[in-house]
Enzyme design. Structure first.
Site, PDB file in Angstrom:
ATOM      1  N   THR A   1       0.843  -1.205   0.000  1.00  0.00           N
ATOM      2  CA  THR A   1       0.000   0.000   0.000  1.00  0.00           C
ATOM      3  C   THR A   1       0.877   1.254   0.000  1.00  0.00           C
ATOM      4  O   THR A   1       0.485   2.279  -0.565  1.00  0.00           O
ATOM      5  CB  THR A   1      -0.965   0.043   1.206  1.00  0.00           C
ATOM      6  OG1 THR A   1      -0.228  -0.144   2.402  1.00  0.00           O
ATOM      7  CG2 THR A   1      -2.031  -1.011   1.090  1.00  0.00           C
TER       8      THR A   1
ATOM      9  N   ILE B   1       1.648 -10.043  -4.197  1.00  0.00           N
ATOM     10  CA  ILE B   1       1.782 -10.688  -5.513  1.00  0.00           C
ATOM     11  C   ILE B   1       2.328  -9.727  -6.555  1.00  0.00           C
ATOM     12  O   ILE B   1       2.353 -10.047  -7.735  1.00  0.00           O
ATOM     13  CB  ILE B   1       0.417 -11.246  -5.999  1.00  0.00           C
ATOM     14  CG1 ILE B   1      -0.626 -10.125  -6.114  1.00  0.00           C
ATOM     15  CG2 ILE B   1      -0.071 -12.362  -5.093  1.00  0.00           C
ATOM     16  CD1 ILE B   1      -1.910 -10.545  -6.809  1.00  0.00           C
TER      17      ILE B   1
ATOM     18  N   HIS C   1       1.642 -16.415  -2.114  1.00  0.00           N
ATOM     19  CA  HIS C   1       0.392 -16.284  -2.883  1.00  0.00           C
ATOM     20  C   HIS C   1       0.663 -16.154  -4.386  1.00  0.00           C
ATOM     21  O   HIS C   1      -0.202 -15.721  -5.131  1.00  0.00           O
ATOM     22  CB  HIS C   1      -0.419 -15.071  -2.392  1.00  0.00           C
ATOM     23  CG  HIS C   1      -0.933 -15.246  -0.992  1.00  0.00           C
ATOM     24  ND1 HIS C   1      -1.191 -14.200  -0.150  1.00  0.00           N
ATOM     25  CD2 HIS C   1      -1.218 -16.362  -0.277  1.00  0.00           C
ATOM     26  CE1 HIS C   1      -1.622 -14.664   1.027  1.00  0.00           C
ATOM     27  NE2 HIS C   1      -1.644 -15.970   0.969  1.00  0.00           N
TER      28      HIS C   1
END
Ligand SMILES: [Zn+2]
Length: 254
Positions: free
Chosen positions: A31, A108, A124
């Site tokens: 983020t 990812i 992931h």
């Protein structure tokens, strides 16, 4: 920022003395590069239907899946115009200085590798790659994404014409077993375990730092909010990852 310099120095000392240092990174690291959180409030899965990205949907309608995947790429990754931030760079610097063994990431986006990290376990998967459903070869995602944007749906394998799938873990898919075993083994032998930008609420990310602490690792958390492991951590830095990690890197390396 509520991080004492003496604590930063103490963690830096533990890192310098350690045989093995492992970092686990979560959404908070992405983020900071402008990539929206997938799960949280206002996250990607409030604006896109997770069921569109389920493995059953991919199997039934790979062309439709890819059309939606193109839209997700624009919304989540600004069509690839995202760059590593100071947290990614600090971890890459620690690795190249010999003070960090492995980054285990829930993310990812491939930004750890873009920052220069070599030893990255992606539990992931990675949106930077695609995998052929037939021959299992992996390719860079960008050419497949370009073809999908141009309406070539679904994009297919250059070698065998099989259907390409993003090399990420879709809803309904198992996490990659090899990556899980590797990250478990790293957690068990870590002397210092850094959990960075992860809420530590999703498995297996939640269990890796717990296992590390049970095996005697110094557990260090860097996250804006408290986590279920905050009570167990030796150091619980409630801080922005792009401020705390450069400070830690400086204290270790300089
Ligand atoms: Zn193929």
């Amino acid at each position: 920022m509520s991080v004492d310099e003496s604590d930063v120095r103490a963690v830096a000392g533990a890192i310098r003395d350690a045989e093995s240092v492992v970092a686990l990174t979560g959404a908070g690291v992405s983020t900071a590069s402008g990539i929206p959180d997938f799960r949280g409030e206002g996250g990607i899965w409030e604006r896109h239907d997770p069921m569109d990205f389920h493995i059953d949907r991919f199997r039934a309608d790979p062309g439709g899946f890819w059309a939606d995947r193109v839209k997700l790429q624009a919304a989540a990754f600004d069509d690839g115009n995202v760059a590593p931030n100071a947290a990614h760079e600090s971890l890459a610097d620690l690795e190249s200085a010999g003070h960090l063994d492995t980054v285990v990431t829930q993310n990812i986006d491939g930004l750890h590798q873009d920052a220069g990290s070599d030893d990255v376990i992606e539990i992931h998967g990675s949106a930077a790659r695609v995998v052929c459903r037939d021959c299992r070869r992996r390719f860079d995602a960008e050419p497949a994404m370009d073809r999908a944007r141009e309406g070539d749906l679904p994009p297919t394998c250059d070698d065998c014409d099989g259907t390409l799938k993003p090399d990420t873990v879709l809803f309904g898919e198992q996490l990659p077993e090899h990556a899980l075993m590797q990250s478990q083994a790293k957690a068990e032998t870590a002397d210092v375990f850094l959990a960075v930008g992860s809420s530590l609420t999703v498995e297996p990310a939640a269990s890796l730092p717990r296992v590390a602490a049970e095996r005697g690792a110094t557990l260090v958390l860097v996250n804006l909010e408290s986590t279920p492991l905050s009570e167990r951590a030796a150091y619980d830095f409630r801080a922005d990852v792009t401020e705390a990690l450069p400070r830690l890197r400086r204290a270790v390396v300089e």
